[in-house]
Design an enzyme around this catalytic site. Structure first.
Site, PDB file in Angstrom:
ATOM      1  N   GLU A  86      10.194  14.843  15.728  1.00 24.33           N
ATOM      2  CA  GLU A  86      10.448  14.809  14.281  1.00 24.33           C
ATOM      3  C   GLU A  86       9.517  15.808  13.584  1.00 24.33           C
ATOM      4  OE1 GLU A  86       9.310  11.235  12.029  1.00 24.33           O
ATOM      5  OE2 GLU A  86      11.268  11.327  11.070  1.00 24.33           O
TER       6      GLU A  86
ATOM      7  N   GLU B  96      10.419   0.651  10.168  1.00 26.24           N
ATOM      8  CA  GLU B  96      11.393   1.731   9.950  1.00 26.24           C
ATOM      9  C   GLU B  96      10.653   3.026  10.228  1.00 26.24           C
ATOM     10  OE1 GLU B  96      12.955   4.680   8.858  1.00 26.24           O
ATOM     11  OE2 GLU B  96      12.965   4.074   6.740  1.00 26.24           O
TER      12      GLU B  96
ATOM     13  N   GLY C 208       7.207   4.543   8.242  1.00 30.17           N
ATOM     14  CA  GLY C 208       6.309   5.658   8.511  1.00 30.17           C
ATOM     15  C   GLY C 208       6.545   6.210   9.902  1.00 30.17           C
ATOM     16  N   SER C 209       5.499   6.759  10.486  1.00 34.62           N
ATOM     17  CA  SER C 209       5.658   7.437  11.773  1.00 34.62           C
ATOM     18  C   SER C 209       5.788   6.437  12.923  1.00 34.62           C
ATOM     19  CB  SER C 209       4.457   8.346  12.017  1.00 34.62           C
ATOM     20  OG  SER C 209       3.284   7.572  12.064  1.00 34.62           O
ATOM     21  N   THR C 210       6.421   6.873  13.989  1.00 37.67           N
ATOM     22  CA  THR C 210       6.562   6.036  15.184  1.00 37.67           C
ATOM     23  C   THR C 210       5.178   5.731  15.758  1.00 37.67           C
ATOM     24  OG1 THR C 210       8.726   6.952  15.615  1.00 37.67           O
ATOM     25  CG2 THR C 210       7.606   5.969  17.493  1.00 37.67           C
ATOM     26  N   GLU C 211       4.276   6.723  15.670  1.00 36.42           N
ATOM     27  CA  GLU C 211       2.928   6.547  16.200  1.00 36.42           C
ATOM     28  C   GLU C 211       2.229   5.349  15.538  1.00 36.42           C
ATOM     29  OE1 GLU C 211       0.660  10.001  15.308  1.00 36.42           O
ATOM     30  OE2 GLU C 211      -1.142   9.232  16.275  1.00 36.42           O
TER      31      GLU C 211
ATOM     32  N   GLY D 160       3.705   3.011  13.810  1.00 38.91           N
ATOM     33  CA  GLY D 160       4.532   1.830  14.093  1.00 38.91           C
ATOM     34  C   GLY D 160       4.105   1.158  15.393  1.00 38.91           C
TER      35      GLY D 160
ATOM     36  N   CYS E 109      13.400  10.527   6.979  1.00 41.66           N
ATOM     37  CA  CYS E 109      13.448   9.985   8.338  1.00 41.66           C
ATOM     38  C   CYS E 109      14.842  10.114   8.938  1.00 41.66           C
ATOM     39  CB  CYS E 109      12.992   8.537   8.350  1.00 41.66           C
ATOM     40  SG  CYS E 109      13.747   7.555   7.065  1.00 41.66           S
TER      41      CYS E 109
ATOM     42  N   LYS F 206       0.836  -1.202   0.000  1.00 41.30           N
ATOM     43  CA  LYS F 206       0.000   0.000   0.000  1.00 41.30           C
ATOM     44  C   LYS F 206       0.872   1.253   0.000  1.00 41.30           C
ATOM     45  CE  LYS F 206      -1.818   2.634   3.192  1.00 41.30           C
ATOM     46  NZ  LYS F 206      -1.868   3.954   2.548  1.00 41.30           N
TER      47      LYS F 206
HETATM   48  P1  NDP Z   1       2.014   7.618   8.730  1.00 41.27           P
HETATM   49  O1  NDP Z   1       2.854   6.784   9.605  1.00 41.27           O
HETATM   50  O2  NDP Z   1       0.599   7.829   9.107  1.00 41.27           O
HETATM   51  O3  NDP Z   1       1.999   6.994   7.248  1.00 41.27           O
HETATM   52  C1  NDP Z   1       2.841   5.985   6.760  1.00 41.27           C
HETATM   53  C2  NDP Z   1       2.017   4.927   6.023  1.00 41.27           C
HETATM   54  O4  NDP Z   1       1.199   4.210   6.947  1.00 41.27           O
HETATM   55  C3  NDP Z   1       1.056   5.503   4.981  1.00 41.27           C
HETATM   56  O5  NDP Z   1       0.957   4.625   3.893  1.00 41.27           O
HETATM   57  C4  NDP Z   1      -0.226   5.555   5.770  1.00 41.27           C
HETATM   58  O6  NDP Z   1      -1.368   5.615   4.961  1.00 41.27           O
HETATM   59  C5  NDP Z   1      -0.172   4.268   6.553  1.00 41.27           C
HETATM   60  N1  NDP Z   1      -0.997   4.195   7.745  1.00 41.27           N
HETATM   61  C6  NDP Z   1      -1.567   5.212   8.449  1.00 41.27           C
HETATM   62  N2  NDP Z   1      -2.236   4.722   9.516  1.00 41.27           N
HETATM   63  C7  NDP Z   1      -2.089   3.371   9.486  1.00 41.27           C
HETATM   64  C8  NDP Z   1      -2.544   2.298  10.326  1.00 41.27           C
HETATM   65  N3  NDP Z   1      -3.273   2.519  11.422  1.00 41.27           N
HETATM   66  N4  NDP Z   1      -2.198   1.040  10.009  1.00 41.27           N
HETATM   67  C9  NDP Z   1      -1.440   0.792   8.917  1.00 41.27           C
HETATM   68  N5  NDP Z   1      -1.000   1.754   8.080  1.00 41.27           N
HETATM   69  C10 NDP Z   1      -1.303   3.029   8.365  1.00 41.27           C
HETATM   70  O7  NDP Z   1       2.699   8.995   8.506  1.00 41.27           O
HETATM   71  P2  NDP Z   1       1.946  10.356   8.117  1.00 41.27           P
HETATM   72  O8  NDP Z   1       1.778  10.359   6.675  1.00 41.27           O
HETATM   73  O9  NDP Z   1       0.703  10.559   8.906  1.00 41.27           O
HETATM   74  O10 NDP Z   1       3.005  11.403   8.600  1.00 41.27           O
HETATM   75  C11 NDP Z   1       2.973  11.836   9.963  1.00 41.27           C
HETATM   76  C12 NDP Z   1       4.343  12.027  10.491  1.00 41.27           C
HETATM   77  O11 NDP Z   1       5.010  10.787  10.464  1.00 41.27           O
HETATM   78  C13 NDP Z   1       5.225  12.949   9.678  1.00 41.27           C
HETATM   79  O12 NDP Z   1       5.058  14.269  10.030  1.00 41.27           O
HETATM   80  C14 NDP Z   1       6.581  12.421  10.001  1.00 41.27           C
HETATM   81  O13 NDP Z   1       7.023  12.986  11.206  1.00 41.27           O
HETATM   82  C15 NDP Z   1       6.374  10.956  10.202  1.00 41.27           C
HETATM   83  N6  NDP Z   1       6.736  10.148   9.020  1.00 41.27           N
HETATM   84  C16 NDP Z   1       7.890   9.467   9.074  1.00 41.27           C
HETATM   85  C17 NDP Z   1       8.290   8.737   7.986  1.00 41.27           C
HETATM   86  C18 NDP Z   1       9.563   7.991   8.018  1.00 41.27           C
HETATM   87  O14 NDP Z   1      10.050   7.561   6.973  1.00 41.27           O
HETATM   88  N7  NDP Z   1      10.140   7.776   9.161  1.00 41.27           N
HETATM   89  C19 NDP Z   1       7.515   8.684   6.757  1.00 41.27           C
HETATM   90  C20 NDP Z   1       6.270   9.392   6.827  1.00 41.27           C
HETATM   91  C21 NDP Z   1       5.933  10.098   7.920  1.00 41.27           C
HETATM   92  P3  NDP Z   1      -1.904   7.025   4.400  1.00 41.27           P
HETATM   93  O15 NDP Z   1      -0.762   7.889   4.088  1.00 41.27           O
HETATM   94  O16 NDP Z   1      -2.583   6.618   3.169  1.00 41.27           O
HETATM   95  O17 NDP Z   1      -2.772   7.573   5.466  1.00 41.27           O
END
Ligand code: NDP
Length: 510
Positions: free
Chosen positions: A419, A288, A266-269, A271, A322, A214
């Site tokens: 971050e 990651e 993606g985000s730690t939250e 994760g 990141c 996805k």
């Molecule tokens: P997210 O962690 O929400 O997004 C990363 C991926 O996870 C996207 O494909 C997202 O879908 C998907 N996702 C969101 N919620 C869920 C869930 N409950 N279960 C499974 N998958 C999910 O990052 P955000 O886009 O909200 O960004 C927020 C913050 O996160 C940024 O400001 C940044 O600080 C951090 N971030 C860090 C990254 C990194 O590489 N370390 C990358 C991206 C963000 P969708 O986008 O379609 O909602």
């Protein structure tokens, strides 16, 4: 020495390019020299459909949900295409297609045959590199220079690298019996959409797994283009499936009982949500997550190169990285010089149209992310740090943020701990090696770091004590498919890239 450049007749000249740093230290002022004429990358060769379905079982299909969302260009706020929103029923269909392909075809295929498909995908990415680069810049806001020179070549390199391992797994893990896991559920973010898809798909295929991936909601297009390419490559149906949608679609993948491995960036939250969701199951997982990297400038560092490294560390990809060097530590006796050079260099950065080859900093990926960044800038000012932004012009439409830095930052400030994921640098100073090691490690994250010094011994001493997964010395943001990447602490666990990246998709019995 003062340098005076004659303007070209055909150009409207204003900003002086800093070159590689020579002549910057002194009275030379940016914004008083040359302005570049626009050098727009053509979009004529790019084909984008009006509507994209889901890629399931080797075909583009309408979503069972019947729902779609728009993907927009963050540089002009215009709609580019309509993208299918996958429900949990759609995800179930994709997982079934992946399982079917795993059982009937992919897990039975000789290793070297699997490798041939992966090589083919790598070559096809190279052939269409320009199209991928333009779409990546249109959909995500990153500069064409970066998508052309970094994202797309590295994506191809990942497929090449892992194609080579497909028939050598027993040599990669001597004495072990590597075995594929089954169906891999993969969720990628919006900062490196194609590259992250390559990081996930290439090792999964090389190790004999099938995939349901996805992309992020704001940047689905290059993953869908990759699906078109995969379809053309003749990869057996169902080996790679692409489901588009928002967080709920990602959650449906994570919670699906027939998925064997989750790979998330993606985000730690999110994760943490994923870790909770799969606790008690036998799903394998790699996470990651975020970072707040220390970029350390010692007083014996080559300062002009270090300034370029600071710029690259924090302003590359609008700071949506990141492993961005978002906390800068400068040794006190060179701090004034470094900060002066840094401000000069910031003034020379061009913020604007991502498709213009002169642009250094493109559009912020989404309105939400721009709000997040602006909110952190407000927090930094309220916390009492000294705020500095370059004075460049911004386009009228789209989402933009000038390169920003904060001085007089203290360890307790939120801008030094959280971050921001934007072009915002928090600067601190230090006196001794022990002090900077302590400050650099004083973070919930542990993904990356940078060290700039003339002394090899200092590099070894400091890197040995920094708690970060990746540490660059006298450079920053360098990536290679053979080099493992991943973090400690709240930056997640598991590694992508290299042999470690293979292990994450295998069970290694015996
Ligand atoms: P997210 O962690 O929400 O997004 C990363 C991926 O996870 C996207 O494909 C997202 O879908 C998907 N996702 C969101 N919620 C869920 C869930 N409950 N279960 C499974 N998958 C999910 O990052 P955000 O886009 O909200 O960004 C927020 C913050 O996160 C940024 O400001 C940044 O600080 C951090 N971030 C860090 C990254 C990194 O590489 N370390 C990358 C991206 C963000 P969708 O986008 O379609 O909602």
């Amino acid at each position: 020495m003062k340098t005076k450049l004659k303007p070209l007749k055909t150009q409207n000249v204003k900003i002086l390019s800093p070159g590689n740093g020579s002549g910057i230290d002194g009275s030379l002022k940016f914004n008083e020299g040359w302005e570049y004429a626009p050098a727009l990358e053509s979009t004529g060769h790019v084909s984008i459909k009006d509507t994209y379905g889901l890629f399931i079982g080797g075909k583009f299909v309408k979503p069972l949900s019947g729902k779609y969302f728009d993907t927009i260009n963050p540089a002009n706020e215009q709609r580019i295409a309509r993208i299918a929103k996958a429900s949990s029923a759609d995800v179930d269909k994709a997982v079934k297609a992946a399982r079917n392909a795993y059982v009937k075809v992919w897990s039975k295929m000789p290793d070297n045959e699997r490798g041939k498909y992966i090589y083919r995908i790598a070559r096809m990415i190279q052939e269409r590199a320009r199209e991928f680069a333009v779409i990546e810049s249109m959909d995500g806001g990153k500069t064409i220079r970066e998508s052309r020179d970094v994202d797309v070549p590295l994506a191809a390199a990942h497929f090449f690298y892992y194609a080579g391992w497909a028939d050598k797994l027993k040599y990669a893990f001597p004495g072990r019996k590597p075995h594929s896991l089954g169906v891999a559920g993969q969720i990628v973010p919006w900062n490196f959409p194609l590259l992250m898809a390559a990081w996930k798909i290439a090792p999964a295929l090389a190790t004999g797994n099938t995939v349901v991936i996805k992309p992020a909601e704001t940047t689905s297009l290059t993953c869908l283009k990759l699906a078109e390419l995969i379809q053309e490559s003749g990869l057996p149906d169902g080996v790679v499936n692409v489901v588009t949608g928002a967080g709920a679609t990602g959650a449906a993948i994570v919670n699906h009982p027939d998925v064997n491995k989750i790979a998330f960036t993606g985000s730690t939250e999110v994760g943490k949500i994923i870790q909770n969701a799969i606790a008690g199951s036998d799903k394998k997982v790699t996470l990651e997550l975020g970072g707040k990297a220390a970029n350390i400038i010692m007083d014996d560092a080559p300062l002009d190169q270090a300034v370029e490294g600071i710029i690259n560390g924090i302003y590359f990809n609008q700071g949506h990285v990141c492993c961005a060097g978002s906390r800068l530590f400068i040794q006190e006796d060179v701090a004034n010089t470094v900060i002066r050079k840094l401000k000069d260099r910031m003034q020379s950065l061009i913020v604007g149209d991502p498709l213009d080859k002169n642009t250094d900093i493109g559009a912020i990926n989404s309105k939400e992310q721009l709000n997040t960044i602006n909110n952190y800038i407000k927090i930094g000012v309220e916390e009492g740090a000294s705020f500095y932004q370059s004075s460049c012009k911004l386009p009228d439409k789209g989402y933009w943020c000038r390169p920003t830095l904060f001085l007089n930052v203290s360890q307790s400030h939120r801008i030094a701990n959280e971050e921001i994921f934007g072009p915002v640098l928090a600067v601190q100073t230090f006196r001794t090696v022990e002090e900077v090691i302590e400050k650099a490690n004083n973070t919930p994250y542990g993904l990356s770091a940078g060290i700039w010094t003339d002394k090899g011994a200092k590099i070894f001493h400091i890197t040995g004590k920094l708690r970060a997964g990746v540490i660059w010395a006298n450079t920053y943001n360098k990536f290679d498919p053979s080099s493992p990447f991943g973090g400690y602490k709240e930056s997640g666990f598991g590694r992508e890239g290299g042999l470690h990246g293979l292990a994450a998709y295998l069970s290694l019995a015996g």
